[in-house]
Design a protein around this motif. Structure first.
Motif, mmCIF file in Angstrom:
data_model
loop_
_atom_site.group_PDB
_atom_site.id
_atom_site.type_symbol
_atom_site.label_atom_id
_atom_site.label_comp_id
_atom_site.label_asym_id
_atom_site.label_seq_id
_atom_site.Cartn_x
_atom_site.Cartn_y
_atom_site.Cartn_z
ATOM 1 N N SER A 269 28.798 19.466 64.172
ATOM 2 C CA SER A 269 27.944 18.023 65.378
ATOM 3 C C SER A 269 28.040 17.508 66.139
ATOM 4 N N GLY A 270 28.142 18.874 66.976
ATOM 5 C CA GLY A 270 28.043 18.928 68.451
ATOM 6 C C GLY A 270 26.367 19.396 68.611
ATOM 7 N N GLY A 271 26.389 20.278 67.080
ATOM 8 C CA GLY A 271 24.946 21.557 67.437
ATOM 9 C C GLY A 271 25.188 22.523 68.452
ATOM 10 N N ALA A 272 23.728 23.243 69.143
ATOM 11 C CA ALA A 272 24.266 23.959 69.816
ATOM 12 C C ALA A 272 24.667 24.012 71.667
ATOM 13 N N GLY A 273 24.845 22.358 71.656
ATOM 14 C CA GLY A 273 25.965 22.434 72.291
ATOM 15 C C GLY A 273 27.248 22.437 72.573
ATOM 16 N N ALA A 274 27.229 22.116 71.535
ATOM 17 C CA ALA A 274 29.118 22.569 71.337
ATOM 18 C C ALA A 274 29.708 23.769 71.875
ATOM 19 N N LYS A 275 28.805 24.549 71.602
ATOM 20 C CA LYS A 275 29.195 26.272 71.963
ATOM 21 C C LYS A 275 30.418 25.829 73.822
ATOM 22 N N GLY A 276 31.117 26.317 73.585
ATOM 23 C CA GLY A 276 32.068 26.122 74.180
ATOM 24 C C GLY A 276 33.403 25.470 73.934
ATOM 25 N N PHE A 277 33.423 24.680 73.354
ATOM 26 C CA PHE A 277 34.835 23.858 73.061
ATOM 27 C C PHE A 277 35.240 24.860 72.864
ATOM 28 N N LYS A 278 36.841 24.161 72.994
ATOM 29 C CA LYS A 278 37.631 25.126 73.048
ATOM 30 C C LYS A 278 38.640 23.999 72.107
ATOM 31 N N MET A 279 39.584 24.476 71.135
ATOM 32 C CA MET A 279 41.249 24.156 70.685
ATOM 33 C C MET A 279 42.381 25.108 70.552
ATOM 34 N N LEU A 280 43.835 24.668 70.016
ATOM 35 C CA LEU A 280 44.109 25.616 69.869
ATOM 36 C C LEU A 280 44.537 25.966 68.636
ATOM 37 N N ASN A 281 45.476 26.994 67.675
ATOM 38 C CA ASN A 281 45.418 27.657 66.413
ATOM 39 C C ASN A 281 46.542 28.019 66.561
ATOM 40 N N TRP A 282 46.902 28.472 64.703
ATOM 41 C CA TRP A 282 48.301 29.644 65.043
ATOM 42 C C TRP A 282 47.767 30.720 64.002
ATOM 43 N N HIS A 283 46.728 30.262 63.315
ATOM 44 C CA HIS A 283 46.194 31.083 62.181
ATOM 45 C C HIS A 283 45.144 31.545 61.378
ATOM 46 N N ALA A 284 44.986 32.394 61.193
ATOM 47 C CA ALA A 284 43.825 32.836 60.739
ATOM 48 C C ALA A 284 42.510 32.420 60.692
ATOM 49 N N VAL A 285 41.732 32.131 60.522
ATOM 50 C CA VAL A 285 39.428 32.164 59.684
ATOM 51 C C VAL A 285 39.672 32.532 58.642
ATOM 52 N N GLY A 286 39.302 32.470 58.179
ATOM 53 C CA GLY A 286 38.678 33.023 56.873
ATOM 54 C C GLY A 286 39.444 33.958 55.164
ATOM 55 N N ALA A 287 38.869 34.367 54.527
ATOM 56 C CA ALA A 287 39.087 34.646 53.394
ATOM 57 C C ALA A 287 39.599 36.090 53.656
ATOM 58 N N ASN A 288 39.134 37.225 54.436
ATOM 59 C CA ASN A 288 40.080 38.123 53.904
ATOM 60 C C ASN A 288 41.275 38.190 54.367
ATOM 61 N N PHE A 289 42.146 37.821 52.862
ATOM 62 C CA PHE A 289 43.700 38.084 52.650
ATOM 63 C C PHE A 289 44.026 38.192 51.868
ATOM 64 N N PRO A 290 44.567 39.216 50.880
ATOM 65 C CA PRO A 290 44.684 38.864 49.330
ATOM 66 C C PRO A 290 45.313 37.771 48.976
ATOM 67 N N ALA A 291 45.985 36.698 49.882
ATOM 68 C CA ALA A 291 46.693 35.302 48.785
ATOM 69 C C ALA A 291 45.032 35.185 48.690
#
Length: 440
Positions: A269-291
């Motif tokens: 939603s921030g467009g190109a200007g959102a590049k560099g925004f940071k956040m915490l996470n503890w798990h992967a993003v993506g579908a490359n897992f057997p489950a």
């Protein structure tokens, strides 16, 4: 805070209500899912609901359930509204649910006194009352893998490291943009303590629910105050609107951090200007897992999911998967502990206390590398696991840090004080009588 005013009259009233008859066959396990697919919080709630549902539905389709027992799944729409959430709880508790997921701090708080009476464990995954990590005081509530206080301490710690050490925060100003609700206020006691300890100033920017999509006044104030860093504690449409407004006002994205709730659509939603925004996470993003590939095969491709195919594997979808991973492990562990297939809420409470998601178990579940180890116990219902910082590169999330451990000493002090305060202000709060398994 408002939860301190809860009265144990509620507990007595619930006891007088009696015990409802089972609503489902003995060869099934009932798992209600509190969701919100409508309203201003649907942008966050919908992908999480999809991930939760699809992982459990995959277990039904692929394995016939858990331990040979089918899962009965039922969604209840709360709209992220506390009153509706409590109504959902009242509507499902007579059906013998093995766990309840409020998916709102505001809904979680009034359910805490009900849990021990109704014998229904509450899973408030990485949200809710931080003090409920204390299993000795809150035996029916679980909030893994990290509390909001853990998360806040990680962000402050990361910012301190960028400045050259926590002592370098002295004289800095840190803005705190937060939803003006129980969720957004939860980290404030620790934030004020850290500000006092390290000598930085805090500038608060509360956002009312009705103003989430119009934050011009908050960002106007931020332009006036010129905080060195901004930390966001937002949810629903607030997150995307905040990122968009930050870009519009010229706030530097490399100084803008968030707890673990923004998703890809928020960053976009921030467009190109959102590049560099940071956040915490503890798990992967993506579908490359057997489950997750099994979810696609057994659920999504068969038209059994509400999720658009291109959303499977995105951050908040995977957050829902993680939530249901905990549900499933609680059930499976309860089955092992009791020798029963159709376990109850009391059994699953024991199961949750004995969760051990180590690398070997994650590999067995088809989620190797998806997340780090999580071990819960009788005393620790959270795990206080490390998280990592990720950054929006304009199109996707990129992991940019090693695991960031929470500030254990400061968080423990807050947990002990808050848990004691809760039990004292709720006169007659019951002492734990539930036995601990040896493994706990």
């Amino acid at each position: 805070m408002s939860f301190h005013k809860l009265s144990l009259k509620l507990v007595a009233a619930t006891l007088l209500a009696g015990t409802a008859l089972p609503a489902f066959a003995q060869d099934s396990v009932y798992v209600p899912l509190f969701t919100y697919r409508t309203g201003p919080f649907a942008g966050s709630g919908t992908p999480i609901a999809d991930g939760m549902h699809d992982y459990l539905r995959m277990l039904n389709e692929r394995d016939g359930g858990i331990g040979g027992v089918k899962l009965v799944l039922e969604e209840c729409e709360t709209g992220y509204d506390t009153k509706k959430g409590v109504e959902c709880y009242e509507s499902v508790k007579g059906k013998n649910p093995v766990v309840v997921n409020p998916w709102s701090t505001g809904i979680t708080l009034p359910l805490i006194p009900r849990a021990s009476v109704d014998k229904i464990p509450i899973l408030s995954m990485a949200y809710g009352l931080s003090a409920s990590a204390r299993g000795d005081i809150f035996p029916w509530v679980f909030n893994p893998p990290a509390t909001y206080w853990d998360g806040l301490s990680m962000i402050v710690k990361y910012i301190g490291e960028k400045e050259g050490g926590l002592d370098k925060l002295k004289g800095k100003k840190i803005g705190f943009l937060h939803l003006d609700a129980s969720f957004g206020k939860e980290p404030l006691p620790l934030l004020q303590e850290l500000a006092k300890q390290y000598g930085f100033e805090v500038a608060l920017y509360p956002v009312a629910a009705q103003d989430m999509q119009n934050q011009s006044s908050q960002w106007l104030s931020a332009r006036r105050d010129r905080p060195d860093y901004m930390i966001m504690w937002g949810w629903g449409s607030m997150n995307g609107a905040a990122i968009k407004e930050a870009v519009r006002s010229g706030y530097p994205m490399d100084k803008f951090y968030s707890v673990w709730w923004p998703g890809e659509d928020d960053a976009r939603s921030g467009g190109a200007g959102a590049k560099g925004f940071k956040m915490l996470n503890w798990h992967a993003v993506g579908a490359n897992f057997p489950a997750i590939q099994d979810i696609q095969k057994h659920v999504v491709d068969k038209g059994l999911s509400k999720a658009p195919k291109d959303k499977v594997g995105e951050l908040l979808y995977n957050r829902g998967v993680y939530n249901s991973l905990l549900i499933a492990e609680g059930i499976a562990t309860a089955q092992k502990l009791t020798g029963k297939k159709a376990v109850t809420g009391e059994d699953v409470r024991r199961g949750m206390e004995n969760i051990k998601l180590d690398p070997a178990r994650l590999k067995e579940l088809g989620l190797e590398g998806f997340t780090d180890q999580l071990v819960l116990s009788c005393a620790d219902h959270n795990g206080h696991r490390a998280a990592f910082m990720q950054e929006w590169d304009g199109t996707k999330w990129v992991k940019i840090s090693n695991p960031i451990e929470p500030m254990t000493e400061q968080v423990r002090g807050q947990l002990e004080a808050a848990a004691k305060d809760y039990s004292e202000k709720n006169a007659g709060w019951p002492k734990r009588t539930e036995a601990c398994d040896k493994a706990s």
